[in-house]
Design an enzyme around this catalytic site. Structure first.
Site, PDB file in Angstrom:
ATOM      1  N   HIS A 110      -8.144   2.370  -5.643  1.00  0.00           N
ATOM      2  CA  HIS A 110      -7.415   1.437  -4.765  1.00  0.00           C
ATOM      3  C   HIS A 110      -5.930   1.747  -4.865  1.00  0.00           C
ATOM      4  CE1 HIS A 110     -10.960  -0.902  -3.937  1.00  0.00           C
ATOM      5  NE2 HIS A 110     -11.244  -0.798  -5.211  1.00  0.00           N
ATOM      6  N   TYR A 124       0.802  -1.232   0.000  1.00  0.00           N
ATOM      7  CA  TYR A 124       0.000   0.000   0.000  1.00  0.00           C
ATOM      8  C   TYR A 124       0.834   1.282   0.000  1.00  0.00           C
ATOM      9  CZ  TYR A 124      -3.710  -3.287   1.099  1.00  0.00           C
ATOM     10  OH  TYR A 124      -4.599  -4.334   1.052  1.00  0.00           O
TER      11      TYR A 124
HETATM   12  C1  DQA Z   1      -7.498  -1.670  -1.086  1.00  0.00           C
HETATM   13  C2  DQA Z   1      -7.573  -3.044  -1.747  1.00  0.00           C
HETATM   14  C3  DQA Z   1      -8.549  -3.941  -1.021  1.00  0.00           C
HETATM   15  O1  DQA Z   1      -8.570  -5.226  -1.620  1.00  0.00           O
HETATM   16  C4  DQA Z   1      -8.126  -4.115   0.443  1.00  0.00           C
HETATM   17  O2  DQA Z   1      -9.106  -4.854   1.139  1.00  0.00           O
HETATM   18  C5  DQA Z   1      -7.812  -2.837   1.114  1.00  0.00           C
HETATM   19  C6  DQA Z   1      -7.135  -1.780   0.397  1.00  0.00           C
HETATM   20  C7  DQA Z   1      -6.433  -0.769  -1.757  1.00  0.00           C
HETATM   21  O3  DQA Z   1      -6.515   0.435  -1.607  1.00  0.00           O
HETATM   22  O4  DQA Z   1      -5.525  -1.279  -2.423  1.00  0.00           O
HETATM   23  O5  DQA Z   1      -8.056  -2.691   2.317  1.00  0.00           O
HETATM   24  O6  DQA Z   1      -8.754  -1.025  -1.221  1.00  0.00           O
END
Ligand code: DQA
Length: 155
Positions: free
Chosen positions: A101, A24
């Site tokens: 995302h 992330y």
């Molecule tokens: C997310 C991707 C999702 O699959 C995951 O559950 C997250 C973060 C992202 O920003 O990459 O919590 O939304």
């Protein structure tokens, strides 16, 4: 000035910075809020930036946005893959919705490949870490027809 853009964030995004940084990135949610608000300002736009770990709260905020927002940028985190409640709230939101995302869920586990949010979104931005929020502001400014003039004036 148009109504603010709502930027809503789902579960565990409060832990950004220390949560799986290899997936992330290292930006905290506060960093992302600053980046997003500053970029919105270049278009003369305001944002309302929030995070919740609770599905019902997310539904309440999306419903609130029907009256108060000019568009929605949504990182629903895990609710993306599970929540018909969020999906139904989005269906009732008749302004632009941009799904964001940080990671690219399409190249991760199988269960992340389905998104209820995508079924209701105007467009989707995946995998650009915190820059995805900046890209979403660019897209939203176009969608709501705001900013070209402000931008020209400030350049
Ligand atoms: C997310 C991707 C999702 O699959 C995951 O559950 C997250 C973060 C992202 O920003 O990459 O919590 O939304």
């Amino acid at each position: 000035m148009p109504s603010p853009i709502y930027v809503l964030n789902g579960p565990s995004l409060n832990l950004l910075g220390t949560r799986e940084p290899e997936v992330y990135g290292r930006a905290t949610l506060a960093d992302i809020e600053r980046l997003t608000a500053d970029h919105a300002k270049t278009y003369g736009l305001e944002i309302v930036f929030r995070q919740t770990n609770h599905e019902g709260v997310m539904v309440d905020w999306i419903q609130e946005g029907r009256e108060k927002a000019s568009g929605l940028i949504l990182n629903a985190a895990a609710f993306t893959h599970t929540s018909i409640a969020v999906y139904d709230a989005l269906r009732a939101f008749d302004k632009p919705i941009i799904e964001v995302h940080l990671s690219n869920p399409q190249k991760r586990e199988q269960f992340r490949r389905h998104s209820y949010v995508s079924l209701a979104a105007t467009g989707v931005i995946l995998g650009f870490k915190e820059q995805g929020y900046v890209m979403a502001i660019d897209a939203m400014a176009k969608l709501i027809g705001s900013g070209a003039n402000e931008r020209r004036r400030s350049n």
